[in-house]
Structures are given as structure tokens and as C-alpha cells.
Design a protein around this motif. Structure first.
Motif, short mmCIF file in Angstrom:
data_model
loop_
_atom_site.label_atom_id
_atom_site.label_comp_id
_atom_site.label_asym_id
_atom_site.label_seq_id
_atom_site.Cartn_x
_atom_site.Cartn_y
_atom_site.Cartn_z
N THR A 590 49.71 6.55 29.85
CA THR A 590 50.58 5.94 30.72
C THR A 590 51.57 4.94 30.06
OG1 THR A 590 48.28 4.48 32.39
CG2 THR A 590 50.85 3.66 32.02
N ALA A 591 52.86 5.67 30.50
CA ALA A 591 53.86 5.18 29.77
C ALA A 591 55.54 4.72 31.13
CB ALA A 591 54.74 6.55 28.76
N PHE A 592 56.31 4.52 30.57
CA PHE A 592 57.46 3.66 31.17
C PHE A 592 58.58 4.89 32.02
CE2 PHE A 592 55.55 -0.14 30.25
CZ PHE A 592 55.31 -0.96 30.99
N ALA A 593 58.73 4.96 32.64
CA ALA A 593 60.36 5.62 32.62
C ALA A 593 60.99 5.10 33.64
CB ALA A 593 59.95 6.81 33.90
N ASN A 626 61.97 -7.11 56.05
CA ASN A 626 62.65 -6.85 54.64
C ASN A 626 62.27 -5.58 54.27
OD1 ASN A 626 62.02 -7.70 51.37
ND2 ASN A 626 63.74 -6.09 52.12
N ASP A 627 62.23 -4.25 54.63
CA ASP A 627 61.58 -2.84 54.60
C ASP A 627 62.28 -2.27 53.24
OD1 ASP A 627 61.81 -0.54 54.75
OD2 ASP A 627 62.44 0.50 56.18
N THR A 628 61.92 -2.65 52.02
CA THR A 628 61.81 -2.17 50.75
C THR A 628 61.50 -0.52 50.86
OG1 THR A 628 62.23 -4.07 50.39
CG2 THR A 628 61.96 -2.37 48.31
N GLU A 629 62.04 0.39 50.49
CA GLU A 629 61.48 2.21 50.40
C GLU A 629 62.19 2.85 49.08
OE1 GLU A 629 63.27 5.76 53.11
OE2 GLU A 629 61.86 3.82 53.70
N VAL A 630 61.19 3.35 48.81
CA VAL A 630 61.57 4.08 47.38
C VAL A 630 62.29 5.85 47.75
CG1 VAL A 630 60.96 5.38 45.59
CG2 VAL A 630 59.19 3.23 46.02
N LYS A 631 63.83 5.51 47.06
CA LYS A 631 64.62 6.72 47.69
C LYS A 631 64.37 8.13 46.66
CE LYS A 631 66.29 4.97 51.19
NZ LYS A 631 65.70 5.52 52.85
N GLU A 632 64.04 7.79 45.09
CA GLU A 632 64.07 8.23 44.40
C GLU A 632 63.02 7.95 43.10
OE1 GLU A 632 67.79 9.28 42.12
OE2 GLU A 632 68.56 9.65 43.57
N ALA A 633 62.70 8.86 42.74
CA ALA A 633 60.92 8.33 41.65
C ALA A 633 61.05 9.62 40.59
CB ALA A 633 60.33 7.85 42.10
N GLY A 634 61.83 9.94 39.72
CA GLY A 634 61.68 11.17 39.05
C GLY A 634 60.95 12.42 39.59
N ARG A 635 60.24 12.69 38.92
CA ARG A 635 59.18 13.31 39.17
C ARG A 635 58.54 13.35 39.67
NH1 ARG A 635 56.59 14.85 33.47
NH2 ARG A 635 56.85 12.50 32.74
N ASP A 636 57.65 11.94 40.24
CA ASP A 636 56.89 11.50 40.96
C ASP A 636 57.48 11.89 42.35
OD1 ASP A 636 55.02 10.20 42.89
OD2 ASP A 636 55.35 8.46 41.11
N LEU A 637 56.98 12.93 42.55
CA LEU A 637 57.57 13.24 44.26
C LEU A 637 56.92 12.59 45.92
CD1 LEU A 637 57.40 17.30 45.03
CD2 LEU A 637 59.51 15.36 43.55
N LEU A 690 49.35 17.81 39.62
CA LEU A 690 50.76 18.45 40.19
C LEU A 690 50.82 18.41 40.88
CD1 LEU A 690 49.63 19.67 35.66
CD2 LEU A 690 51.21 17.90 36.77
N SER A 691 52.43 19.23 40.68
CA SER A 691 52.68 19.95 41.77
C SER A 691 52.94 21.56 41.96
CB SER A 691 54.05 19.50 42.25
OG SER A 691 54.71 20.03 43.71
N THR A 692 52.03 22.01 42.24
CA THR A 692 52.17 23.93 42.85
C THR A 692 53.61 24.16 43.12
OG1 THR A 692 51.32 24.05 45.07
CG2 THR A 692 50.34 24.06 42.66
N ASP A 693 54.46 23.76 44.06
CA ASP A 693 55.48 24.04 44.41
C ASP A 693 56.63 23.50 43.91
OD1 ASP A 693 54.24 25.13 46.72
OD2 ASP A 693 54.64 23.24 47.30
N ALA A 694 56.64 22.60 42.57
CA ALA A 694 57.95 21.94 41.91
C ALA A 694 57.46 22.31 40.43
CB ALA A 694 58.14 20.66 42.98
N PRO A 695 56.82 22.99 39.66
CA PRO A 695 56.33 23.02 38.77
C PRO A 695 57.23 21.37 38.13
CG PRO A 695 56.80 25.27 39.69
CD PRO A 695 57.67 24.46 39.99
N GLY A 696 56.51 20.93 36.96
CA GLY A 696 57.10 20.20 36.29
C GLY A 696 56.90 18.57 36.74
N PHE A 697 57.16 18.60 38.55
CA PHE A 697 56.63 17.42 39.34
C PHE A 697 55.38 17.08 39.78
CE2 PHE A 697 61.19 18.76 39.50
CZ PHE A 697 61.68 17.94 39.26
N ARG A 698 55.23 15.78 40.28
CA ARG A 698 53.16 15.32 40.82
C ARG A 698 53.75 15.11 41.92
NH1 ARG A 698 50.76 14.38 36.47
NH2 ARG A 698 51.92 14.65 34.33
#
Length: 808
Positions: A590-593, A626-637, A690-698
Motif C-alpha cells: 500500500t502506498a499513497f498517491a 453535503n454531497d461529497t463525490e470523487v471526480k478523479e482518482a488517478g488509476r482507480d476507476l 485490474l481493469s481488462t478494458d483499460a490496461p494499467g487502471f483498476r
């Protein structure tokens, strides 16, 4: 007004010399009336009318703490909309959906350890505008304002007892040492209470506070204030409800998969994280020196320095919730908690701050101007030591696996502190211990801030603009054991690196009518990311920006005050955890991004209404969406589009106070309140599939994102009766019942609500003491101290102030 709860101060009215004409940096005693506050200093660093500010403000003052017996951070801000405490509420909280881990104390950063006995009021500024103080969170900031010395002699003694072995003793005294020249204030308190949950040990809280203030009035235009305080708190922590997940197939387990299914209700009563020896010890010592000087009719100067030393020791029999499994043996369900690991965290922190504020207040034509120049310096030094037991430990010392249905507790607790590491010290048990890692961080910030506020059109149009330039240097040394390092090296040193940021704020308030103000405000925040990635490189800095639009109303001669605010905040470079597979280690780590973006949107409605003749009835409260939503998360789809963890969509709080004034029951006060928050996502977890449709993403997760923490409700009632004794003595008896219906659902962060608690308090106030009153006061203190002797259950007895903390 932007008000969740606010009440008048306990000190008697100050003389004219204390009003803000002589000190524009301090809120006037006249600014607080009943359950209402009309001024604040936190949002602008200068005493300001709340109605005129282009952002939302909530104020909680000392009388609320007294009426509701609000001892802890969670209770003190329990009626503030969009506020949710995290876990035990010692320091961390969520405001408008974003987590913060520090607060301000008189404008200086401090991580937790605030006491009711020293606090005059708490000011909550919503949104990124609080970035004028530097280190900030985009959701806002909480500033604890301490009590000030009084010009007249006042003394107060309080003693309380209650269920679950609750005991508290407090003493406050203030007055002149040299009339009109030197004033003093001294406050101290001790509190102990237990939190029955079953299991092998009863959790408890114990707190000791000592605080002193000296204020010297050099002249009518100049004063010097010295403040010192020390706080120590011990928590034998309540259990945190663990996660559970189903047993995995060999292939799933080999792939590192997890399948979480929910919260393990009922298991917390076994005390899974509350085994013998588990506890947290916090202590903080702080000193503050402030000089305030009115140069002339235009210019006023304030210069202050602050130093704080904070220690943290956490000895826990940690049950790794990610390893709680349900297994079947011989067809029978058998629940096993594996890999329990005793761990000792030791943290030493130092905070050093300096600030200089130069204020100009002048007129040009029909326009009033307030121009503020500020310089800030902040130094933070932290050393964290993580000590753990060897994995191949002797089972006679510790049985690492725990059968939940047939638990066995064989853990032998070592002593806290250095004794646990030094085999030459008596009573130490260093055999199975080793150093896991040592983490040292240094953070320095220097900043300059300029703001300009104008009032024109006969005070109907108020504008505010400010800009802050900040320079930050950061250094981190990270040392680990070779077998625990990600890449095989024993330690890594991140060289000193420098970063800078410019943040802005602007707002407009327009007075529609004498009772209604509309406002719009924009502000930015900046916070250096102090984590490192898998390559031991610093993460990019986090930035935030937000906008507030709303209306503030004060009607019926100021007896009805309300605020409606719509807000939108965007937070970029958000830090989150990822799991990455290392082929050379054949495992995930586990690491941080910091590639995330989170959006918080919603609205808040807060009100305070004083009703009936003589304001006998006061109703206050608020609702937050309060609606707090994730819009982007790097490789985490998988995380995109999900709600942020531990942020309820709805919070509703309402309370009231009825005073039997001008009746046969004069002196009787009744209070009550209800706090509700809706369900929330328990934890964002980590992406693993891991994602099969987007290699390198989860595209998948470990299941924790599907676990929902239920809604919770808290009900409390209380009452007090005061009467005048002989001379200037006033007596008060008070009874409070917390968690009236004994709800035992988890609150935010997986802690079970404290059970129903009944607290009885007796209080004596001396307003203008005579010699006989002092004799009576000392007699009462001796009697109460004898009756509240904390031996043998307590561990921070009043007689042990300054002594070494002894473990049971």
C-alpha cells in the motif's frame, strides 16, 4: 447570523476599557448576548460583525458547554451543521465533507487537547477562506478562543459525579493583581469516566488541565499577555467495530483479494481493540506571548509568538480488520481474528509560530476602509517511532490468533515509553520488541497576507479582498528495518524541497434591508502534501477552491437570526491509498498517491431564536446537506462517482433552553437536544482488481466501499437550578442525561456511542469575594478534593500534577 449555537460568556460584563475601540483584534464582551454571537475574529483576524462577512460562521460559546455539559470536542460542536467528528473526536473531524486533523487555538495551529475549563468560545469558519491562517483545509477551520482575565475578582468551583464512575473537579479564578494594570486568570480541572462495553477491560478517559494567564496593561494603548497551559489525557480506548469478510478461495487469497461484507455488529463488545494494556496517552504544553498596541487613531499592531510541545503514546493490541475472516470447520461457523499484533506508537511534535498583524482603519469620503497586513512563520517538527512484536513470538507471551466464539487473551503488556525499549530499565519487557520504522518530518512555512475591506453606500455594501503568498520547505527522513522496506534499503532521506503558492479570497455583502444581508464569496486553500509515494518522492501539493452564496437575516430586534448558505468546493491533488504489486517481493504494498479530485456541494440552514418575554425560550439548530463525490482518482476507476468516506448526506441538529425567569421558579433552567446524521460510506478502501478494458487502471475494490455505516441519533436532556447565597456567593445544582434512549449504533468512524450517562454537578461562584468568601472557598475546595479522590481508579489525580504518569 451564521450561528449553530452561541451563548453569552460566563465572565461578568467587562468595563468600557475592554471594548474593541481599544483592541480591534478582540471580540467585545458586548458582542455576545444569550444564545447569540454578533462578532468573530477567525475569518478575518480582526473583530468583525458576522452579518457583514461573505462566508458562513458558526459560534459556540461557554454557556452552551456549561448547560449541556459538553466536555469533549465531539459534543462541543455537535450542533454545528456540516460538522462530523471522526472517531473519538480527539482532534480529527470532517467539515463540509473534508477531513481535517488540526485546529487553531487563538489563531495558532494545534492538534487537539482543548478543555472546556479554558475555552470561552469556538468559532467555525466554513470553506477555504480560513486559509488566511496558512495551513488549512478546504472545508474550513475550527478556532478555540480561550478565556481572558477579568477586571473584577471572580472565582468558580465545580464538582460533578455521574454514572459509569464519572467524576470531575474544576477551579477557575481571575481578577486584578495590580488594579487597572496587571490581571490574572488561573483554570484547572480533572475528569475521569468509564465507558462500559464488555470485554476484558473497561475503557476510560482521564484528563488533567492547568492553565494560567497574566495580562499587563502597559498603557491605555498597549497591553502584553502571557498564556501558558498544560494538558494530559489518557484514553483506554473503546473498541472500534471491525470489518468482516467472507472466506476466500485459495486462488483469490493467492491473488491478494479480499471480500468485505459489512461491519461486525456485536463483536465490539468483546473488546477486540481494547485488550489489556491498550491505551493512548496524549500531553501538550504551550506558551503564548502577545503584544497589542494602538499606534494612533488609524494604525493598530499585534505581534505574537506561540510554542507548543505535544507527545503521543499509543500502545495497542491491534486487530487488523483487513484480516478478519469467517471460516467453516466441520460444518460449524467459526470466526477467527488472525494476526493480532501489539504495537507501540511514539510521537513527539513541536509547533513554533510567530505572527504580526498591522491594521489600518480609515475613511476616504464616505467609504470606510480596513487594511490588514500580516506576516506569519510556522515551524513543525515531528518524530514518529513505530515498535512492534516479532511475528514468531512466544505463544506464552501472546496468542496472535483469536477465536471470536472462544476468545483467549494472553497478551502481557509492557510499560509505555522508553522502558519498553531499554532492557536495562526495571520492569521493561524488550524481548519480543524491535524497531519497525522511524519517521522524522520537518515543515517550515513563511507567508505574507494582505486584505482590504471597505464599507460604502452608508454601510450597505461591504467588499472584502485578500491575497496570501506562502513559502514552504519540507524534509522527511524515513528509516525502516531491511525486511520491511519496499525496495530493500534500510532507510531513505528525502532532501529538503521548497514549494510556494498564492491563494486569493474575495467577497461581497449587500444589505438588502436593515434585517437581511445577501453575500457571495470566493476563496482558495493550499496545503502541502506531506506523504511520499512508492518511490519515496513527495506528492504534489493539495489545492482547493470554493464559493459561498447565501443570505443572513436578523429579525425581531436581533432575537431571530438565521443563515442559508449554498456552497461548492473543489479539492485537487487529493491524497489517497493505492495497492501496487511488486514482482520482486511477490506481494502488494500500500502506498499513497495524489491524483485525485473531490467535489463537495450542498447547503446549510442554521437558526437561533429567542422567544417569549425576557428571552426565556431559546431554540437553535440547523440542517446540512453535503454531497461529497470523487471526480478523479488517478488509476482507480472504481472510486470515481462514489461518495467520500464517513461523510453523511444529511445532518440535522436542534436544541433548546428554557429559563423560568420572572416566575416562582426563577433560577430553574431546562435544556434538551437531538442530533441526527444519516448513513455514510465507512471507508474508501483500496483498488485491487485490474481493469481488462483499460490496461494499467483498476476497476474493482476490496469490498470496503460497499459497506455503509448506519444512521445515528443522539438525544440529551438537562436542567439546573441556581440561587443566591450569603454575600456574593451563587450556588448551582445541575443534572444532565446524555444518550437518553441508550442508542448503541456506531457513530462516524466505527465507534459505538457512549452508553446513557447521568451527570450531577454542584457549582459555587464568588462574584465579588470578601475575606470570608475566600475562607469558604478554600474549605469547599478541600472538601470536594477529599470527596473526589481519584485513587485507586484514577491515574491523573490532582495531587499528581507534574508527577510521572504511573500505569496500572
Amino acid at each position: 447570523m451564521g450561528l449553530a449555537v452561541s451563548v453569552f460568556a460566563q465572565n461578568p460584563p467587562a468595563s468600557d476599557d475592554d471594548i474593541i475601540e481599544l483592541n480591534p483584534f478582540e471580540v467585545s464582551a458586548r458582542a455576545v448576548e444569550g444564545y447569540f454571537a454578533s462578532e468573530t475574529t477567525t475569518g478575518t483576524r480582526v473583530a468583525s460583525n458576522i452579518q457583514e462577512l461573505p462566508f458562513a460562521v458558526s459560534v459556540v460559546t461557554a454557556e452552551f458547554f456549561d448547560d449541556f455539559q459538553a466536555f469533549d470536542f465531539t459534543e462541543q460542536l455537535g450542533y454545528t451543521s456540516s460538522f462530523v467528528a471522526d472517531g473519538d473526536g480527539a482532534a480529527q473531524y470532517y467539515l463540509r465533507g473534508f477531513r481535517a486533523s488540526f485546529q487553531l487555538r487563538n489563531g495558532f495551529a494545534r492538534a487537539g487537547l482543548f478543555s472546556k475549563v479554558t475555552t470561552d468560545r469556538v468559532e467555525v469558519i466554513k470553506g477555504p477562506l480560513a486559509a488566511i491562517y496558512g495551513r488549512s483545509q478546504p472545508g474550513g477551520v475550527v478556532n478555540f478562543v480561550t478565556r481572558r482575565p477579568s477586571e473584577t475578582s471572580t472565582q468558580s468551583v465545580r464538582a460533578s459525579i455521574g454514572t459509569d464512575n464519572h467524576r470531575r473537579f474544576a477551579l477557575s479564578t481571575s481578577g486584578p493583581v495590580i488594579s487597572d494594570k496587571l490581571l490574572y486568570r488561573f483554570d484547572t480541572s480533572w475528569r475521569y469516566e468509564e465507558i462500559p462495553q464488555g470485554g476484558p477491560r473497561t475503557p476510560f478517559r482521564e484528563e488533567m488541565v492547568v492553565s494560567g494567564i497574566l495580562q499587563y496593561r502597559i498603557s491605555r494603548e498597549t497591553r502584553l499577555t502571557l498564556e501558558m497551559d498544560h494538558t494530559k489525557r489518557v484514553d483506554a480506548r473503546p473498541s472500534r467495530v471491525p470489518l468482516i469478510y467472507e472466506d476466500l478461495s485459495p486462488a483469490e487469497r493467492a491473488a491478494g483479494g479480499k471480500r468485505h461484507t459489512g461491519l461486525a455488529y456485536g463483536l465490539e463488545k468483546l473488546g477486540l481493540n481494547n485488550l489489556p494494556g491498550t491505551e493512548v496517552v496524549r500531553d501538550a504544553t504551550a506558551i503564548n506571548l502577545m503584544l497589542e498596541h494602538r499606534i494612533n487613531d488609524v494604525w493598530t499592531l499585534r505581534v505574537a509568538g506561540d510554542y507548543a510541545d505535544r507527545g503521543y503514546e499509543d500502545l495497542e493490541m491491534f486487530a487488523f480488520v483487513d484480516r478478519f475472516q469467517v471460516r467453516n470447520r466441520a460444518g460449524q461457523p467459526n470466526r477467527l481474528l488472525i494476526n493480532r499484533e501489539p504495537r507501540l506508537w511514539i510521537q513527539d511534535e513541536e509547533y513554533a509560530s510567530a505572527a504580526a498583524d498591522l491594521l489600518a482603519n480609515f475613511w476616504t469620503g464616505g467609504v470606510e476602509h480596513k487594511l490588514l497586513f500580516t506576516g506569519d512563520y510556522y515551524h513543525f517538527y515531528n518524530t514518529t517511532t513505530d515498535v512492534r512484536l516479532f511475528n514468531n513470538m512466544n505463544p506464552n507471551v501472546n496468542e496472535r490468533n483469536l477465536d471470536v466464539d472462544n476468545p483467549r487473551f494472553l497478551f502481557v503488556a509492557p510499560r509505555l515509553g522508553e522502558d519498553a525499549l531499554d532492557p536495562s530499565r526495571p520492569g521493561s519487557n524488550p524481548g519480543p520488541f524491535r524497531l519497525h520504522n522511524l519517521n522524522t518530518r520537518k515543515l517550515r512555512t513563511a507567508a505574507g497576507f494582505v486584505s482590504w475591506r471597505t464599507a460604502s453606500m452608508n454601510g450597505r455594501l461591504i467588499t472584502l479582498a485578500g491575497i496570501r503568498r506562502e513559502w514552504t520547505s519540507f524534509n522527511r527522513f524515513y528509516e525502516v528495518e531491511p525486511d520491511e522496506d519496499l525496495l530493500g534499503a534500510a532507510s531513505r532521506n528525502i532532501p529538503m524541497y521548497y514549494t510556494y503558492a498564492t491563494t486569493m479570497q474575495a467577497g461581497v455583502t449587500f444589505k438588502l434591508t436593515p434585517q437581511h444581508y445577501v453575500f457571495v464569496g470566493y476563496s482558495e486553500s493550499y496545503d502541502p502534501n506531506r506523504a511520499i509515494d512508492l518511490e519515496f518522492q513527495p506528492l504534489p501539493n493539495e489545492k482547493g477552491a470554493g464559493i459561498d452564496v447565501g443570505i443572513k437575516s436578523s429579525m425581531r430586534d436581533g432575537r431571530l437570526n438565521a443563515t442559508l448558505t449554498f456552497f461548492s468546493i473543489q479539492r485537487r491533488n487529493v491524497q489517497y491509498e493505492i495497492d501496487q504489486f511488486f514482482p520482486e517481493l511477490n506481494r502488494f504494498r500500500t502506498a499513497f498517491a495524489a491524483a485525485g479530485k473531490v467535489m463537495s456541494q450542498g447547503f446549510e440552514a442554521e437558526f437561533n431564536f429567542r422567544l417569549l418575554d425576557s428571552d426565556r425560550l431559546n431554540v437553535f439548530g440547523g440542517y446540512g446537506y453535503n454531497d461529497t463525490e470523487v471526480k478523479e482518482a488517478g488509476r482507480d476507476l472504481d472510486l470515481v462517482g462514489r461518495r467520500w468516506e464517513r461523510v453523511p448526506l444529511h445532518t440535522f441538529r436542534v436544541g433548546g433552553r428554557y429559563s423560568f425567569r420572572d416566575t416562582a421558579l426563577h433560577g430553574l433552567i431546562l435544556t434538551g437536544g437531538v442530533r441526527y446524521q444519516s448513513s455514510a460510506v465507512f471507508e474508501n478502501g483500496v483498488a485491487e482488481a485490474l481493469s481488462t478494458d483499460a490496461p494499467g487502471f483498476r476497476s474493482g475494490n476490496d469490498g470496503r466501499r460497499e459497506i455503509i455505516e448506519p444512521s445515528s441519533t443522539f438525544v440529551e436532556v438537562g436542567g439546573s437550578y441556581s440561587w443566591r447565597g450569603t454575600g456574593s456567593v451563587r450556588h448551582t445544582v445541575q443534572l444532565n442525561v446524555k444518550n437518553l434512549f441508550d442508542f448503541d449504533k456506531p457513530t462516524n468512524g466505527g465507534r459505538i456511542q457512549d452508553p446513557r450517562r447521568v451527570i450531577f454537578q454542584y457549582r459555587i461562584d464568588f462574584l465579588t469575594p470578601t475575606h470570608q468568601d475566600y475562607v469558604s472557598l478554600l474549605t469547599q475546595i478541600a472538601s470536594m478534593a477529599h470527596g473526589l479522590s481519584c485513587a485507586p481508579a484514577g491515574r491523573l489525580c490532582p495531587a499528581k500534577v507534574g508527577g510521572e504518569l504511573q500505569l496500572r
